[in-house]
Design an enzyme around this catalytic site. Sequence first.
Site: not given
Lengths: 388, 122
Positions: A74, A152, A180, A201, A325
């Site tokens: 991120t 991903n 990924q 990692a 959901c």
Amino acid sequence: MSSKIIYLDNAATTKVDDKVIKEMLPFFSERYGNASSIHKKGIEAKETLEKSRKIIADSINALPEEILFTSGGTESNNLAIKGLALQDLNKKHIITTKIEHDCILNTCKLLEQQGYKITYLDVDEKGFADLNQLKNSITTNTLLVSVIHGNNEIGTIQDIESIGKICQEKNVYFHTDACQSYTKTEIDVKKQNISLMSLNAHKIHGPKGVGALFIKKGIKLTPIQHGGGQEKNKRSGTENIPGIVGFAKSVVIAQKNKKSIKEITKMRDYLINKILEIKGTQLNGPLGTKRICNNVNVSFSGIEGESIVIMLSEKGICVSTGSACSSKNLDPSHVIMALENNSERAHGSIRFTISKYTKKSDIDYTIKELNSAVNRLRKFSPLTHKLN
Amino acid sequence: MYSKKVMQRFTKPKFAKEMKDADAIGEVGNVKCGDIMRVYIKVKNKKISDISFMTYGCVAAIASSDYLCEIAKNKTLEQAKKITSKDVIKKMGDVPIIKIHCSVLAQDALKKAIEQYESKLK
């Protein structure tokens, strides 16, 4: 219910390899120095840091000075986009795809609010980005093209070499999120013309909280985190030496273990075939070498993903879903919706991601319990008429 | 994430089945939002003598459908009309805040079934 856990959510995170933990431990209590200190303990830490940096660099055919350690995927993605944007305030157009990870999409949304134009490339029914649309979208105002390497959710591996070539010809930066795909498929930043690349990692049996950003030599980035000027002034904050050591070790292990990629791929295809034997199923993403070796993603008609996940969880099987959901905002998977505007397909999607620790007997047990869960839920679904 | 009470009914619902000879059916929700609830009722002497459901949706949607049926069974139509999502949640125990709409759907499905029954009588 047995207490055994079958963990098939390795795209979310992985078990840290015992050898990685062993490698990391001395860096907490014995070799705990700060890499910025000029004394012996500091020098020891700095040496370790640079050794690890070289391992990461070599793994993608980069130079050590092109690797910047971060706190994970991120942060790497945020730094790549915001750092480039702050560096060149004149170019206000970014091209990405509809199937990026949220950290790319939400960073782009922030810039959109600041007046940037963002092009979200369409993908085909298997999840491959439209390269003609890419070519036609690049203008003199385009700062950057950011395309996820291995998706991903559905495992689609983009043709980053072609994307890199297009970007090079048009003279725009090319960033790819390879969190990924890293160590699972070939990455060569030179051959694939990559300007920036995000790595981490914890998807490869390394620790959480550590990742890297590859920045091609010569590309300037404005930092988004300011402080003591670590990582060549591009990313301040004391380096996470134990994490970085663990990261490097996980890469070394993955590279030595090419055989497991073959075995994982075989298990993936076995699982795909067995699941597709169930009525009313549809594979999301491609088959073969253009799919991440450990990813299986299938939609089940007439039933909703969260119910399947929780039912399997009761049997000790851990998987994930693109259903609304299970999310915080009640929107179904934007990735599946980009393949086809079909809510039932998105709500009913389940992702199984295997690892080197997965056994064939785990897969067989999963198939058995999955069949039973799907049958039970379909028995009282008002939508199952579609199956006949 | 989910309470024991929710999990019990999700894994072993008591009222989850199709009712071929129902007197009325109420269906709410749609595929787009990921929840569809269908409630079947049988009415005898203005009382709900039998009730069942079929639900497409998440754990909370299935559990609230089941609890709703339990609450409504053997109630008079007038009593059943007054059942709210609060009654369902009370039975279920804690549910995550974003799941509260599921129990509202259950209440709406029952109301619709009763409406259909009453409009047939007219």
